[in-house]
Write an enzyme that holds these catalytic residues in place. Sequence first.
Site, short mmCIF file in Angstrom:
data_model
loop_
_atom_site.label_atom_id
_atom_site.label_comp_id
_atom_site.label_asym_id
_atom_site.label_seq_id
_atom_site.Cartn_x
_atom_site.Cartn_y
_atom_site.Cartn_z
N GLY A 151 0.81 -1.21 0.00
CA GLY A 151 0.00 0.00 0.00
C GLY A 151 0.84 1.26 0.00
N ASP A 152 1.82 1.33 0.87
CA ASP A 152 2.48 2.61 1.07
C ASP A 152 3.97 2.46 1.31
OD1 ASP A 152 2.48 5.39 1.31
OD2 ASP A 152 2.38 5.29 3.49
#
Lengths: 174, 174
Positions: B21-22
């Site tokens: 995700g990040d």
Amino acid sequence: MKNIKDLSNEDKSYLAGFLDGDGSIHVQLIKSKTKYGYHPRVSVVFYQKTKRHWFLMDLKKKIGFGVLRKRKDGMSELTITGFTPVRNILVILSPFLKLKKSLSILILDIIEEYKRVTSIASFLEVCKKIDETAKYTDSKTRKNTYFSVKNYLDSPVETEERNKDSFPIFKKSS
Amino acid sequence: MKNIKDLSNEDKSYLAGFLDGDGSIHVQLIKSKTKYGYHPRVSVVFYQKTKRHWFLMDLKKKIGFGVLRKRKDGMSELTITGFTPVRNILVILSPFLKLKKSLSILILDIIEEYKRVTSIASFLEVCKKIDETAKYTDSKTRKNTYFSVKNYLDSPVETEERNKDSFPIFKKSS
């Protein structure tokens, strides 16, 4: 038919990690022709660059619901909205979330409390809890808050309109 | 002593989701006084706003290694760098990654191949693989590529310096 409850704990952990990393859980007060002039809109959103749109398609398949769209800025979004779908996904993911766990639990609480609203006072209590979610998000702007709703409900013209439950004769002077 | 191998599959899934995700997995060619003038630097980075720095502290504790720093722009980073730590975390997370799985496997391959480098030709093969990682990342700028290394190794002055393995008498004209 896919059921989100059938996800393995590993799938739930992955989704929780992904949502904590780059997703969004939020609730907004939306102006509407409902009894109190506003209603809450709850959403869970997963983002990804459109060049990896396939990933959100897979996610949607896995979750079993959500609306997928390509934005014009090269990003794609998988949005889950509505009380029941958001409740379903948050009940499943809350135990696995770390960063967004408190926010998730607060939003589940808002959904439950909104179901039991029977008066202006109890609706305003829900609005207060919606304002509280700002503590847990990085959002800097909230269009409508507890005070927007309170001002609206305190306005005599609006009250008259509401009570008559008919086409307004007097426009709100704003 | 914490050992990353002791993480549960749920923890590994969460970390994989969060990294997908990040997070960031990358390899760069760094100019250095090594035999071939450059060496690869591999990294795995987890990001989070500094107001949630505690989360990266927990992550570091869970993983058992990494360097944590607060940037000046309000972001914090947990960076794992070096062949052994990066290999350890990627071996553990690769089976659980979805978006960054191919990149992770390619970087593991680069680490293994770099260990077996015994000639300019074999080093240049590693550099080609490093260039290949760009397919999987959103990075638009790569300072050093296969061609930077090839140009450097083809330069007669630099070759002379390398062969003498001593303080350079001739500065590179560029």
